[in-house]
Design an enzyme around this catalytic site. Structure first.
Site, PDB file in Angstrom:
ATOM      1  N   LYS A   1       0.856  -1.193   0.000  1.00 60.21           N
ATOM      2  CA  LYS A   1       0.000   0.000   0.000  1.00 60.21           C
ATOM      3  C   LYS A   1       0.887   1.236   0.000  1.00 60.21           C
ATOM      4  CE  LYS A   1      -1.783   2.767   2.940  1.00 60.21           C
ATOM      5  NZ  LYS A   1      -1.810   4.035   2.133  1.00 60.21           N
TER       6      LYS A   1
ATOM      7  N   GLU B   1       9.527   1.023  11.047  1.00 58.78           N
ATOM      8  CA  GLU B   1      10.560   2.059  10.907  1.00 58.78           C
ATOM      9  C   GLU B   1       9.823   3.382  11.010  1.00 58.78           C
ATOM     10  OE1 GLU B   1      12.375   4.998   9.811  1.00 58.78           O
ATOM     11  OE2 GLU B   1      12.506   4.225   7.752  1.00 58.78           O
TER      12      GLU B   1
ATOM     13  N   GLU C   1       9.123  15.682  15.688  1.00 56.05           N
ATOM     14  CA  GLU C   1       9.551  15.463  14.302  1.00 56.05           C
ATOM     15  C   GLU C   1       8.709  16.377  13.408  1.00 56.05           C
ATOM     16  OE1 GLU C   1      10.522  11.741  11.405  1.00 56.05           O
ATOM     17  OE2 GLU C   1       8.553  11.740  12.366  1.00 56.05           O
TER      18      GLU C   1
ATOM     19  N   CYS D   1      12.920  10.871   7.699  1.00 57.59           N
ATOM     20  CA  CYS D   1      12.887  10.433   9.101  1.00 57.59           C
ATOM     21  C   CYS D   1      14.259  10.562   9.753  1.00 57.59           C
ATOM     22  CB  CYS D   1      12.384   8.996   9.187  1.00 57.59           C
ATOM     23  SG  CYS D   1      13.287   7.838   8.137  1.00 57.59           S
TER      24      CYS D   1
END
Length: 428
Positions: free
Chosen positions: A119, A195, A326, A229
């Site tokens: 996906k 992750e 983040e 990331c």
């Protein structure tokens, strides 16, 4: 159902052909990636598309080298292990590196003999669909790679909860990773590999080559518009060179070009969509309200599109949102430290543990820092080095499980023990 009925050597051969087809369509794939994600065309061709083909070739070479071991059993017994494909895998990939993430997951799963549902992120589905088309052209049997587009809350949730999916590999936010892990546990207790987010530090010591340090910090924070990331957005500089570093990194941004990602002279394209654009700008406003000093950038630029001037903050405190969260955008937080002990404490003062960078000429400092920082990958005098042979994954709330390297292959395999009695053997 797994694909292991196909000879492993044949799997590897087809994967090699698949990689060749990607190389042949490099220009088209790079353009699709840029249109979808706002990535730089020139870099995308080399880093993302060529890197995807190389990832396939790496694991194609591993397809016929998966084997178990003979066990030394107690008593008159013969034991050995089989490493079997885990079965049907659900891959859920993010929007910042659509092709690289596709193949960092699909390649080892194919080599292991698994079938899969992929996906792509709803923001960037185009290259995944093209990769599915090329898979069929390469000779991968129908039903082995299945691309399902849709939203995370529906298509992604269905993958996590499906009783016939045997494992989920997810790259994305920590918040969504939690939901996937919970849903997987509530369904068939499928294993997951996550992750997740990061807030990675770069620690620059007084003895560093300051020009190299400026270049590393700038690239680490602003590469791919900060939509990474592993972005090194917390930059800690030792007090002896802090003021000089601030001056140099601010000056260096005068040559940084934001604009059309198809223009080879541009360093930074637009944020992926309006939601991300507005999120980044809101964090910049938070930083100013909380008392940090915006020394450059931080404003929308251009008459249309989701372009943001890279922002550099000084006077940042550890408890500010721009230092903790983040942001996933072009925002650098500059902070000062005195001692190596303080640097270690500050680097680890985060819920994340994905990556870190250390810039120093002292090998003893480099060794101590690399062993003291709780993160999955430590870069010494470099940053953003991702290699298909090097395990990649985080500690703490950055998740668990590795992409890349032989470690990635392991998560798509399960170990079965086989034991039989041995009668009248001359040796045991």
């Amino acid at each position: 159902m797994a694909t292991s009925l196909m000879q492993s050597l044949e799997r590897g051969r087809i994967m090699m052909k698949y990689a060749d087809l990607i190389d042949q369509q490099k220009e088209e794939l790079a353009k699709l990636e840029c249109l979808d994600a706002g990535k730089l065309l020139a870099l995308t061709k080399v880093v993302d598309i060529e890197g995807s083909a190389d990832m396939l070739r790496y694991y194609a070479g591993a397809a016929d080298k998966i084997h178990g071991e003979t066990l030394k059993m107690a008593g008159n017994l013969h034991g050995y292990t089989l490493r079997e494909p885990i079965g049907v895998v659900g891959h859920i990939i993010p929007w910042n590196f659509p092709s690289l993430m596709f193949f960092s997951k699909v390649s080892p799963a194919l080599a292991a003999g698994c079938t899969m549902i992929v996906k792509p992120a709803e923001q960037t589905p185009l290259t995944a669909l093209y990769h599915a088309f090329l898979a069929k052209e390469a000779g991968i049997p129908d039903g082995v790679i299945n691309v399902v587009t849709g939203f995370g809350s529906t298509a992604g949730a269905s993958i996590a909860s499906h009783m016939d999916i045997d494992m989920v590999s997810f790259t994305g936010s920590t918040a969504v990773g939690r939901k996937i892990m919970e849903t997987a546990a509530k369904s068939n207790l499928k294993p997951v590999s996550l992750e997740l987010g990061g807030k990675s530090p770069i620690i620059i010591f007084d003895d560093a080559d300051i020009d190299m340090a400026v270049d590393l910090a700038r690239t680490a924070t602003f590469y791919n518009k900060g939509e990474a990331c592993i972005a090194g957005s917390r930059v800690y500089v030792q007090e002896g060179i802090y003021d000089k570093f601030v001056t140099k990194v601010t000056e260096s941004m005068k040559s940084w070009v934001v604009g059309d990602p198809f223009d080879p002279h541009v360093h930074q394209g637009p944020q992926v969509d309006k939601a991300q654009f507005e999120k980044v700008l809101s964090y910049i406003e938070h930083g100013k309200r909380e008392g940090a000093t915006l020394v450059t950038g931080g404003k929308p630029c251009g008459e249309k599109g989701y372009y943001i001037e890279p922002a550099i903050f000084t006077d940042v405190e550890e408890d500010m949102l721009i230092a903790k969260d983040e942001i996933f955008g072009p925002v650098m937080s500059l902070m000062k430290f005195k001692t190596i002990e303080e640097a270690i404490e500050k680097a680890n003062n985060t819920k994340y543990g994905l990556a870190a960078g250390v810039v120093t000429k002292d090998l003893n400092i480099a060794n101590r820092m690399s062993r003291s920082i709780r993160a999955g990958i430590i870069w010494i005098n470099c940053y953003l080095i991702i290699d298909r042979g090097c395990p990649f994954g985080g500690f703490k709330m950055s998740g668990f499980g590795k992409d890349s390297g032989m470690h990635a292959l392991e998560k798509y395999l399960q170990v079965k023990s086989v034991i039989t009695p041995i009668f009248d053997s001359p040796w045991l």
